[in-house]
Design a protein around this motif. Structure first.
Motif, PDB file in Angstrom:
ATOM      1  N   VAL A  45       0.845  -1.199   0.000  1.00 20.86           N
ATOM      2  CA  VAL A  45       0.000   0.000   0.000  1.00 20.86           C
ATOM      3  C   VAL A  45       0.879   1.246   0.000  1.00 20.86           C
ATOM      4  O   VAL A  45       0.587   2.224  -0.699  1.00 20.86           O
ATOM      5  N   ALA A  46       1.970   1.239   0.790  1.00 17.91           N
ATOM      6  CA  ALA A  46       2.891   2.376   0.794  1.00 17.91           C
ATOM      7  C   ALA A  46       3.538   2.555  -0.579  1.00 17.91           C
ATOM      8  O   ALA A  46       3.693   3.682  -1.071  1.00 17.91           O
ATOM      9  N   TRP A  47       3.900   1.438  -1.215  1.00 23.54           N
ATOM     10  CA  TRP A  47       4.478   1.495  -2.558  1.00 23.54           C
ATOM     11  C   TRP A  47       3.475   2.075  -3.563  1.00 23.54           C
ATOM     12  O   TRP A  47       3.821   2.911  -4.402  1.00 23.54           O
ATOM     13  N   ALA A  48       2.217   1.637  -3.462  1.00 23.48           N
ATOM     14  CA  ALA A  48       1.185   2.144  -4.372  1.00 23.48           C
ATOM     15  C   ALA A  48       0.896   3.618  -4.107  1.00 23.48           C
ATOM     16  O   ALA A  48       0.668   4.400  -5.044  1.00 23.48           O
ATOM     17  N   PHE A  49       0.922   4.038  -2.834  1.00 23.49           N
ATOM     18  CA  PHE A  49       0.630   5.425  -2.489  1.00 23.49           C
ATOM     19  C   PHE A  49       1.643   6.377  -3.128  1.00 23.49           C
ATOM     20  O   PHE A  49       1.299   7.492  -3.528  1.00 23.49           O
ATOM     21  N   GLU A  50       2.894   5.942  -3.243  1.00 18.64           N
ATOM     22  CA  GLU A  50       3.916   6.778  -3.859  1.00 18.64           C
ATOM     23  C   GLU A  50       3.676   6.976  -5.349  1.00 18.64           C
ATOM     24  O   GLU A  50       4.338   7.811  -5.969  1.00 18.64           O
ATOM     25  N   ARG A  51       2.735   6.217  -5.922  1.00 15.91           N
ATOM     26  CA  ARG A  51       2.419   6.331  -7.343  1.00 15.91           C
ATOM     27  C   ARG A  51       1.024   6.916  -7.571  1.00 15.91           C
ATOM     28  O   ARG A  51       0.437   6.734  -8.632  1.00 15.91           O
ATOM     29  N   ARG A  52       0.531   7.655  -6.586  1.00 14.83           N
ATOM     30  CA  ARG A  52      -0.784   8.275  -6.710  1.00 14.83           C
ATOM     31  C   ARG A  52      -0.746   9.351  -7.781  1.00 14.83           C
ATOM     32  O   ARG A  52       0.325   9.858  -8.142  1.00 14.83           O
ATOM     33  N   ASP A  53      -1.918   9.744  -8.250  1.00 14.13           N
ATOM     34  CA  ASP A  53      -1.991  10.659  -9.391  1.00 14.13           C
ATOM     35  C   ASP A  53      -2.385  12.074  -8.992  1.00 14.13           C
ATOM     36  O   ASP A  53      -2.014  13.025  -9.658  1.00 14.13           O
ATOM     37  N   THR A  54      -3.164  12.234  -7.939  1.00 18.83           N
ATOM     38  CA  THR A  54      -3.624  13.561  -7.530  1.00 18.83           C
ATOM     39  C   THR A  54      -3.309  13.803  -6.063  1.00 18.83           C
ATOM     40  O   THR A  54      -3.109  12.870  -5.289  1.00 18.83           O
ATOM     41  N   GLY A  55      -3.285  15.093  -5.698  1.00 21.65           N
ATOM     42  CA  GLY A  55      -3.036  15.458  -4.317  1.00 21.65           C
ATOM     43  C   GLY A  55      -4.201  15.169  -3.397  1.00 21.65           C
ATOM     44  O   GLY A  55      -4.087  15.320  -2.176  1.00 21.65           O
ATOM     45  N   GLU A  56      -5.332  14.759  -3.968  1.00 18.66           N
ATOM     46  CA  GLU A  56      -6.495  14.449  -3.144  1.00 18.66           C
ATOM     47  C   GLU A  56      -6.304  13.151  -2.375  1.00 18.66           C
ATOM     48  O   GLU A  56      -6.979  12.913  -1.370  1.00 18.66           O
ATOM     49  N   LEU A  57      -5.384  12.309  -2.821  1.00 15.82           N
ATOM     50  CA  LEU A  57      -5.082  11.069  -2.113  1.00 15.82           C
ATOM     51  C   LEU A  57      -4.028  11.349  -1.048  1.00 15.82           C
ATOM     52  O   LEU A  57      -2.843  11.478  -1.350  1.00 15.82           O
ATOM     53  N   THR A  58      -4.474  11.478   0.177  1.00 18.18           N
ATOM     54  CA  THR A  58      -3.576  11.722   1.295  1.00 18.18           C
ATOM     55  C   THR A  58      -3.248  10.399   1.979  1.00 18.18           C
ATOM     56  O   THR A  58      -3.932   9.391   1.787  1.00 18.18           O
ATOM     57  N   ALA A  59      -2.207  10.429   2.799  1.00 19.48           N
ATOM     58  CA  ALA A  59      -1.836   9.234   3.554  1.00 19.48           C
ATOM     59  C   ALA A  59      -2.971   8.817   4.479  1.00 19.48           C
ATOM     60  O   ALA A  59      -3.239   7.624   4.661  1.00 19.48           O
ATOM     61  N   GLY A  60      -3.660   9.803   5.060  1.00 21.84           N
ATOM     62  CA  GLY A  60      -4.783   9.495   5.953  1.00 21.84           C
ATOM     63  C   GLY A  60      -5.913   8.793   5.227  1.00 21.84           C
ATOM     64  O   GLY A  60      -6.509   7.852   5.761  1.00 21.84           O
ATOM     65  N   LEU A  61      -6.208   9.228   3.991  1.00 17.41           N
ATOM     66  CA  LEU A  61      -7.282   8.607   3.219  1.00 17.41           C
ATOM     67  C   LEU A  61      -6.920   7.164   2.865  1.00 17.41           C
ATOM     68  O   LEU A  61      -7.752   6.256   3.012  1.00 17.41           O
ATOM     69  N   VAL A  62      -5.703   6.953   2.408  1.00 18.46           N
ATOM     70  CA  VAL A  62      -5.288   5.597   2.034  1.00 18.46           C
ATOM     71  C   VAL A  62      -5.271   4.686   3.266  1.00 18.46           C
ATOM     72  O   VAL A  62      -5.703   3.534   3.201  1.00 18.46           O
ATOM     73  N   PHE A  63      -4.794   5.198   4.394  1.00 18.28           N
ATOM     74  CA  PHE A  63      -4.742   4.401   5.620  1.00 18.28           C
ATOM     75  C   PHE A  63      -6.148   4.032   6.093  1.00 18.28           C
ATOM     76  O   PHE A  63      -6.420   2.883   6.452  1.00 18.28           O
ATOM     77  N   MET A 123      -6.786   2.694  -8.797  1.00 18.58           N
ATOM     78  CA  MET A 123      -5.981   1.487  -8.582  1.00 18.58           C
ATOM     79  C   MET A 123      -5.307   1.517  -7.209  1.00 18.58           C
ATOM     80  O   MET A 123      -5.226   0.491  -6.521  1.00 18.58           O
ATOM     81  N   VAL A 124      -4.822   2.691  -6.799  1.00 18.44           N
ATOM     82  CA  VAL A 124      -4.170   2.811  -5.492  1.00 18.44           C
ATOM     83  C   VAL A 124      -5.168   2.531  -4.371  1.00 18.44           C
ATOM     84  O   VAL A 124      -4.890   1.761  -3.443  1.00 18.44           O
ATOM     85  N   LEU A 125      -6.344   3.157  -4.449  1.00 16.23           N
ATOM     86  CA  LEU A 125      -7.346   2.956  -3.397  1.00 16.23           C
ATOM     87  C   LEU A 125      -7.924   1.541  -3.447  1.00 16.23           C
ATOM     88  O   LEU A 125      -8.239   0.956  -2.406  1.00 16.23           O
ATOM     89  N   GLY A 126      -8.072   0.991  -4.648  1.00 13.21           N
ATOM     90  CA  GLY A 126      -8.522  -0.390  -4.749  1.00 13.21           C
ATOM     91  C   GLY A 126      -7.520  -1.342  -4.123  1.00 13.21           C
ATOM     92  O   GLY A 126      -7.894  -2.281  -3.403  1.00 13.21           O
ATOM     93  N   ALA A 127      -6.232  -1.081  -4.362  1.00 13.09           N
ATOM     94  CA  ALA A 127      -5.191  -1.905  -3.731  1.00 13.09           C
ATOM     95  C   ALA A 127      -5.241  -1.773  -2.216  1.00 13.09           C
ATOM     96  O   ALA A 127      -5.040  -2.762  -1.491  1.00 13.09           O
ATOM     97  N   ALA A 128      -5.523  -0.569  -1.713  1.00 14.25           N
ATOM     98  CA  ALA A 128      -5.611  -0.367  -0.261  1.00 14.25           C
ATOM     99  C   ALA A 128      -6.725  -1.219   0.338  1.00 14.25           C
ATOM    100  O   ALA A 128      -6.536  -1.876   1.371  1.00 14.25           O
TER     101      ALA A 128
END
Length: 298
Positions: A45-63, A123-128
Motif C-alpha cells: 500500500v505504501a508502494w502504491a501510495f507513492e504512485r498516486r496521481d492527484t493530491g487528493e489522495l492523502t496518507a490518511g485517506l489511504v490508511f 488502482m491505489v485505493l482499490g489496492a488499499a
C-alpha cells in the motif's frame, strides 16, 4: 518509504519469531500474528501510495481505506458466505463473486466524497481495500493455524504467514486494484457509475479469484487423471490413501504452475490498465467535480 517500512517490519517480525521460539511466551503470539499478516500488505500500500496521481489522495485517506475497507470486506464476506454458499463444485467461484463484490462496494462507499477520480488513484485505493482485506484474512488464517491436535504450533503459524505473505501481492490487492482502476475510469461527471465495463471487470477478477481458491482441487483431479500408483494403507481410523512420490511431485508442480498463470494474468491486466490510463490522462486529464460555493462574493 515503502522499502524502509518493509525492512524495519521484517526485522521486527524475525526478532519476534526468534524470541517466541526461545521463550515459548504465548503472550507474543498476537504480536507475531499482526506483524506477519500486515507486513506485506502495508508495504505494498505504501508502494502504491507513492504512485498516486492527484493530491487528493492523502496518507490518511489511504490508511483509513486500508483499515475500513479491510474490515468491511471481511465482515461482509463472512455474513454473505455463511448464508449463501453451500458445498458444491462451484463453491470457490461463489466465494470469488462474494468477496470481490464486498470489496468493490466498500471501495465505492469509502471514495464517494472524492471530487477527482483518476484511474491511477482508483488502482491505489482499490489496492488499499484489497490489501486491507488480505491482512485481516491472513491474521485469521495464521491464528487458526496455531491450534493443532498436539497443542499450539508456532511452526505452522510462521509457515502460514510466510506463504500468505509471499502470495499477497498477486491476490486480493491486485484484484481490487483492477476493479478500482476500472471503477474510476468509467465514472461519469465525477460520479460513480455501474457500467458494462465495470461488470465485466468484476466477473473477470471473480473468475481469477475462484480459480485461485480451487487450484488445489484442479491439481488433484489432473494428478489422478495423469497418474496412478496410490495405495491403501491401514491406520487406527481405518484405511487411508497414500499417494506415490510421483503424484506428490506432480501435484505440487501443477498447483504452483496454476497459481503462477493466474498471477501473471492479473499482473498483465493491471499493467495494461495502468498504461492505458496514463495515455488517456496525458490527452485528457480527469475533470474534477466543482466544489460547492459557500459564501461566494465575500
Amino acid at each position: 518509504m515503502w522499502l524502509r517500512i518493509f525492512l524495519v517490519g521484517l526485522a521486527l517480525w524475525l526478532v519476534t519469531v526468534v524470541v517466541t521460539f526461545l521463550t515459548g511466551n504465548a503472550n507474543l503470539v498476537p504480536t507475531l500474528v499482526l506483524l506477519g499478516s500486515f507486513l506485506v500488505p502495508v508495504t505494498f500500500v505504501a508502494w502504491a501510495f507513492e504512485r498516486r496521481d492527484t493530491g487528493e489522495l492523502t496518507a490518511g485517506l489511504v490508511f483509513s481505506t486500508f483499515l475500513a475497507g479491510g474490515v468491511l470486506g471481511v465482515l461482509g464476506a463472512s455474513v454473505l458466505e455463511a448464508f449463501l454458499l453451500h458445498p458444491s463444485p462451484w463453491l470457490f467461484f461463489g466465494v470469488g463473486l462474494i468477496e470481490e463484490a464486498v470489496k468493490l462496494a466498500a471501495l465505492m462507499v469509502l471514495t464517494r466524497h472524492l471530487r477527482t477520480r483518476s484511474p491511477h488513484d482508483g488502482m491505489v485505493l482499490g489496492a488499499a481495500v484489497g490489501f486491507g482485506f488480505a491482512a485481516f484474512e491472513s491474521a485469521g488464517y495464521a491464528f487458526t493455524a496455531l491450534f493443532t491436535v498436539d497443542g499450539l504450533s508456532i511452526v505452522q503459524l510462521v509457515q502460514t504467514e510466510l506463504i500468505r505473505g509471499l502470495l499477497a501481492p498477486v491476490g486480493h490487492g491486485l484484484w481490487t486494484a483492477i476493479l478500482g482502476g476500472v471503477l474510476f475510469a468509467t465514472s461519469r461527471h465525477g460520479r460513480i457509475a455501474i457500467t458494462g465495463k465495470l461488470l465485466l471487470a468484476y466477473l473477470g477478477v471473480s473468475v481469477l479469484h475462484g480459480l485461485w481458491d480451487s487450484m488445489d482441487s484442479f491439481a488433484v483431479y489432473l494428478t489422478m487423471l495423469l497418474t496412478d500408483g496410490e495405495r491403501l494403507v491401514p491406520s487406527w481410523q481405518g484405511w487411508l490413501v497414500e499417494p506415490s512420490t510421483e503424484q506428490v511431485n506432480l501435484f505440487s508442480s501443477m498447483q504452483w504452475a496454476g497459481l503462477a498463470i493466474i498471477s501473471i494474468t492479473g499482473v498483465a491486466w493491471l499493467v495494461v490498465l495502468w498504461r492505458r490510463s496514463a495515455r488517456f490522462e496525458r490527452v485528457a486529464p480527469p475533470i474534477p467535480v466543482p466544489p460547492s460555493w459557500h459564501g461566494a462574493g465575500r
